[in-house]
Design an enzyme around this catalytic site. Structure first.
Site, mmCIF file in Angstrom:
data_model
loop_
_atom_site.group_PDB
_atom_site.id
_atom_site.type_symbol
_atom_site.label_atom_id
_atom_site.label_comp_id
_atom_site.label_asym_id
_atom_site.label_seq_id
_atom_site.Cartn_x
_atom_site.Cartn_y
_atom_site.Cartn_z
ATOM 1 C CG ASP A 406 -2.001 -0.219 0.596
ATOM 2 O OD1 ASP A 406 -1.612 -1.270 0.058
ATOM 3 O OD2 ASP A 406 -2.496 -0.170 1.751
ATOM 4 C CD GLU A 409 -3.193 -4.891 -4.368
ATOM 5 O OE1 GLU A 409 -4.199 -4.389 -3.846
ATOM 6 O OE2 GLU A 409 -2.035 -4.563 -4.074
ATOM 7 C CG ASP A 480 -0.048 -6.193 4.055
ATOM 8 O OD1 ASP A 480 0.670 -5.175 3.914
ATOM 9 O OD2 ASP A 480 -1.287 -6.159 4.092
#
Ligand code: MIG
Length: 795
Positions: A406, A409, A480
Site C-alpha cells: 500500500d 505512489e 480507496d
C-alpha cells in the site's frame, strides 16, 4: 522541432531517420508493432515496463516515396515525412492513424482570472494552467472513434472527449469522473475506428497527459513533461490483438495460485488476534467459503514494517498456523515508509546500506506516513530491491502467504515528495519526477522476487500503485473507493479498462472501503465481485462491519449463494488465467473485446464478459427491479438461471430480484465447474463437471487446464490439458462430445467427468458404444463417465 527529412538508413530491424535538426529511430518490433523513438534526454535507459523485448520484425522494406520514408512490414505501411510526421496504413491502404498537421488549439477556459482565488477559497477545484509538456504527439481524430485503456481511470468505458494525467496519486476523497489521476499510471490506450483497433503505448515514466479529443475534437494527443519521445504503435485489427501486442511488450500476469481466486476477506483492521480468529470461525460456522484473511497496518509494532505488535499478536506464528489448519491464508500489509527509529533493525540496515532515497544534498529524505517520520527505500536500485526481497522471509517464516503493498505512489502526509528527491536507479541517478510513477512497480517487483525465493510458490502480491508492466509481479486493487452505488457502477468500466491495459488480475474493494455499506449494496457488490479476478471485501476503520453476515440473513444468504457460485467457477477462472499467461487477455472484458463486429457493444458500461462466454449484467442501481440487457449479435445466449435461450443482437428486459444477478452463457460454451468447498484444497477434486450449452450446429472446443495450483512445476510440464469438442449433428438428431487428454503431466488427474448438457432431451447416450445412464430434469441432462472418449447423445 525536427525540420525537413534528410535521409534514412536501415540497420537490422531499426531505421534511423535524419531530419534537419534531429534524428529519430523507427524500430520494427513485429509486423504489427512499430516503435518511434527520439532521445530527448542524454541518458539512454532501458525501459522500465519492457524487460525482454522479443523482436520478430518479419520481412520489411524501406524506400523513399514522395519525399517521405516509406516502411512496409507484413501488416503495415508507415510513412514518415518532414517534421517526423507519421502516417500508419493497413495493407489495404486505409489510414489507421496520422499525425495532425495543425498546431495545438485547446478550447478556452473563460473566466479571465477574475474570482479565481475566491472560488478556490470556497473549495472549487479549478483547472490549473496547461501542463508544461516537453513534447506532445497529436493524431488526427476521425469521425467515429472510441478509446479504451489508460489503466485505472474514473468515468466511462469509452474515454473519448476526456483528458487524463499519469501521476500516481493517493486521493482518498470520493473518486469521481473529474479525477485525472489515481494510484496507477499505465500510459497505453486502444483506439477503435471503422471497426479496426490499434493502440499507442507511451513508454515514459514522467508525468504524462492523454487528451482524447477534449481540448479539440479534431485531434487526440499524448505527451510528457520530460524524458524521451518513446512510443509504440500496436496494430489489431482486433482489440484482442492490440492487448496481445501490448502484453507482448510489457509481459503478461503469471498464473496465480488457485487459492488467490477464492473469496478474500479484509478489514482495516482485524486486530487483536481474537478478532481475526472470530472472523475465521464465523466463515466456517456460517458455511461461507473463504480462502484469505488480511492484516492491515495495526498488526505492526508502531507501524514498523516487518514487525508484529506482540500485545495484539503474542504468538503470530501459532495464530497463522491455526488459521492455516482451518484453511485460511493470511496476507499482511507492508508499506514502503520505514520508521525513523535508531535501534529498529530495518531502519538501521537501511541507513547503513544507503538504501533510502535522499534529498538533493545526498541526505536521507524524510517525510511522514503511518509510523511518523519515515524514509523511503530506493526501490529503483537493485541492491535495495534485493534487501527488500530478503525481508519478505521475515513474514513468510511467520506463516504469511501473501503481501499487500500500500502507500507506494509513494504517498506522504507531509506534502508531496519534492521533485528533486534523488534515486540511484541502478547506477543512472534519477530524480523523483522520473521515478515517482515506477516506485510502486519496483516495490512490487522486489516483493514478488522475495516471496518467490522464500516460498518457491507463485507469489501473491497485491499493490496499489503501478506502472505499465507491473502485471508481471502483482495483482492490483483500485484503492480507496467508497460504499456508494456510484462506485459500484464505476468499478465495471474501471476494471474493464484495467484489463485492457494488461492488468488481468484486478479488483475493487467489494462493498466499498470508505463510508458505511448497506445491505442492498453489499448484496449487489458481491454479485459483481463473484466474477472479478480479485474477489476481496475490504472496509475502512470506523466504518460499519461489512462481512457477508453483517447485514442480516437475507444479505448473508445472497453472499453465500454468490461466493459459492464463485467456487463452482474456479476452474473456469483458472483456465482463463492459464490462457492469459500466453495471450495477455483479461478475465473481465468489455463486450467489444469479443464482439467487435457489433458496434452496439462499444459503449456498454454496465455489462461485462467474464472470459469469452459468460456475460454478466449486474444491477448497479439501488432498488432496480428490472434492467435492460444487451446481448451481442452473432450468438444465442442462455439465461443462466432460467435456461431460456435468446437471440443475440437485441436488448431484453430482465427482472432482477435482489438475489438475481443476470448471467448469460454464450451458446456453444462449455464451462468447467468444481464442487463447492470452504476453501481451495479442502478436498481433492477428483471429478470435473462440464456445464455444456450446445450450439444448434457446428463444433465448439474447450480446453481445460489442471495443475497443482501453487508451484512452478507446471513450467516443466507438470500439468494436464483436456480438450472437449462438442459437435452438433447437422440433422439435429445427435450431439457428440469428445473428451481427450492432450497433455498428461500432473499425476492427480480427474477420475470422472460429470456432464450437464442444457436444453436437450436425449433418447440414448453412449460412450464408445456402451450405454451411459442419465437423468433428464427438463432443462438439463446429467450423466457421468469414468474415462475420456467420445460420447454420443441421440436426441
Ligand atoms: O492511509 O492501511 O488503500 O486499503 O486499509 C490509509 C490502511 C492507508 C489505504 C489503503 C487501504 C488500507 C489503509 N491504507
Amino acid at each position: 522541432m525536427f525540420g525537413k527529412l534528410k535521409g534514412f538508413q536501415q540497420q537490422g530491424s531499426s531505421v534511423t531517420i535524419r531530419f534537419e535538426q534531429k534524428a529519430a529511430t523507427v524500430d520494427i518490433i513485429t509486423p504489427g508493432i512499430v516503435r518511434f523513438f527520439v532521445p530527448f534526454t542524454a541518458k539512454q535507459q532501458p525501459s522500465k515496463a519492457i524487460e525482454q523485448l522479443q523482436k520478430t520484425p518479419g520481412s520489411f522494406t524501406v524506400r523513399s516515396g514522395n519525399g517521405e520514408a516509406v516502411i512496409e512490414t507484413e501488416k503495415l505501411t508507415v510513412r514518415i515525412g518532414d517534421d517526423f510526421r507519421t502516417t500508419v496504413l493497413d495493407k489495404d491502404g486505409r489510414v489507421l492513424s496520422e499525425d495532425d498537421p495543425g498546431t495545438a488549439a485547446p478550447f478556452i477556459r473563460r473566466g479571465a482570472g477574475e474570482g479565481l482565488e475566491l472560488a478556490a477559497a470556497e473549495g472549487h477545484k479549478l483547472e490549473a494552467e496547461r501542463n508544461k509538456l516537453k513534447f506532445q504527439v497529436r493524431k488526427k481524430m476521425e469521425h467515429d472513434m472510441f478509446f479504451y485503456g489508460l489503466g485505472e481511470k474514473t468515468g466511462h468505458l469509452n474515454k473519448k472527449g476526456y483528458h487524463y494525467k499519469m501521476w500516481n496519486t493517493d486521493d482518498p476523497s470520493p473518486h469521481v469522473e473529474s479525477f485525472e489521476t489515481l494510484y496507477k499510471s499505465i500510459p497505453f490506450f486502444i483506439a477503435l475506428k471503422d471497426r479496426q483497433a490499434f493502440g499507442y503505448f507511451l513508454d515514459n515514466t514522467y508525468e504524462s497527459v492523454f487528451d482524447l479529443g477534449k481540448e479539440n475534437s479534431n485531434y487526440y494527443a499524448f505527451g510528457a513533461v520530460d524524458g524521451n519521445l518513446d512510443y509504440y504503435f500496436i496494430y489489431g485489427p482486433s482489440a484482442k490483438e492490440v492487448v496481445g501486442g501490448y502484453t507482448h511488450l510489457t509481459g503478461t500476469a503469471p498464473l496465480p495460485q488457485l487459492w488467490t481466486l477464492g473469496y478474500q476477506q479484509c478489514r482495516w483492521a482485524y486486530v487483536p488476534e481474537q478478532r481475526l480468529r472470530e472472523v475465521a470461525e464465523t466463515f466456517r460456522r456460517k458455511d461461507i467459503p473463504c480462502d484469505a484473511l488480511y492484516l492491515d497496518i495495526d498488526y505492526m509494532d508502531g507501524y514498523r514494517v516487518f514487525t508484529w505488535d506482540k500485545k495484539k499478536f503474542p504468538d503470530p506464528h501459532k495464530t497463522l498456523q491455526d488459521l492455516r489448519e482451518q484453511g485460511f491464508k493470511v496476507v499482511t500489509i507492508i508499506d514502503p515508509g520505514v520508521k525513523k527509529d535508531k535501534g529498529y533493525p530495518i531502519y538501521d540496515q537501511g541507513m547503513a546500506g544507503h538504501y533510502f532515497a535522499t534529498d538533493k544534498d545526498g541526505l536521507p529524505y524524510v517525510n511522514k506516513v503511518w509510523p511518523g517520520d519515515a524514509l523511503y527505500p530506493d526501490f529503483s536500485s537493485h541492491k535495495v530491491r534485493s534487501w527488500w526481497a530478503a525481508n519478505q522471509k521475515i513474514m513468510t517464516d511467520t506463516g504469511v502467504s501473501g503481501i499487500w503493498n500500500d502507500m507506494n505512489e509513494p504517498a506522504s502526509f507531509n506534502g508531496p515528495l519534492p521533485d528533486d528527491v534523488q534515486f540511484q536507479h541502478d547506477g543512472v541517478p534519477a530524480d523523483h519526477r522520473e521515478i515517482h510513477n515506477v516506485y510502486g512497480h519496483y516495490m512490487a517487483k522486489a516483493t514478488y522476487e522475495g516471496l518467490k525465493k522464500a516460498t518457491g510458490k507463485r507469489p501473491f502480491v497485491i499493490t496499489r500503485a503501478c506502472y505499465a508492466g507491473t502485471q508481471k509481479y502483482s495483482t492490483v486493487w483500485t484503492g480507496d473507493n467508497q460504499s456508494l452505488w456510484e462506485h459500484l457502477r464505476m468499478s465495471l468500466p474501471m476494471l474493464m479498462n484495467l484489463g485492457l491495459s494488461g492488468v488481468p488480475f484486478c479488483g475493487t474493494d467489494v462493498g466499498g472501503f470508505g463510508f458505511d455499506c448497506t445491505a442492498e449494496l453489499l448484496a449487489r457488490w458481491i454479485q459483481v465481485g463473484a466474477f472479478t479476478p480479485l474477489f476481496r471485501n475490504h472496509s475502512s476503520i470506523y466504518t460499519r462491519d461489512q462481512e457477508p453476515w453483517a447485514f442480516g440473513e437475507q444479505t448473508e444468504a445472497i453472499c453465500r449463494k454468490y461466493i459459492k457460485l464463485r467456487y463452482r467457477l474456479l476452474p473456469y477462472l483458472y483456465d482463463l488465467f492459464h490462457q492469459e499467461e500466453k495471450n495477455g487477455l483479461p478475465l473481465i472484458r468489455p463486450l467489444l473485446l469479443n464482439d467487435q463486429h457489433d458496434p452496439r457493444t462499444y459503449e456498454i458500461n454496465d455489462e461485462f464478459l467474464c472470459g469469452d462466454d459468460l456475460l454478466v449484467a449486474p444491477v448497479v442501481t439501488q432498488g432496480e427491479k428490472a434492467r435492460a440487457v444487451y446481448l451481442p449479435e452473432g450468438s444465442d445466449w442462455v439465461d443462466y438461471w432460467t435456461k431460456t435461450v435468446y437471440k443475440g443482437g437485441q436488448y431484453i428486459i430482465r427482472e432482477t430480484p435482489l438475489d438475481v444477478c443476470p448471467i448469460y452463457i454464450r451458446s456453444g460454451a462449455v464451462i468447467p465447474l468444481y464442487p463447492v468447498q470452504h476453501y481451495v484444497g479442502e478436498q481433492p477434486v477428483t471429478e470435473l463437471t462440464l456445464d455444456v450449452y450446445p450450439a444448434r450446429k457446428g463444433i465448439r472446443s474447450y480446453r481445460h487446464y489442471q495443475d497443482d495450483g501453487e508451484s512452478f512445476a507446471y513450467r516443466k510440464g507438470a500439468f494436464n490439458l483436456y480438450q472437449f469438442d462438442v459437435t452438433a449433428g447437422g440433422d439435429g438428431k445427435t450431439i457428440r462430445i469428445s473428451a481427450e487428454k492432450k497433455h498428461a503431466g500432473y499425476e492427480k488427474g480427474y477420475r470422472s467427468f460429470r456432464f450437464i448438457v442444457n436444453q436437450i432431451h436425449p433418447a440414448a447416450i453412449t460412450l464408445e458404444g456402451e450405454p451411459v445412464a442419465f437423468s433428464d430434469s427438463g432443462n438439463q441432462t446429467v450423466f457421468t463417465v469414468k474415462k475420456t472418449g467420445e460420447v454420443t447423445i441421440q436426441l
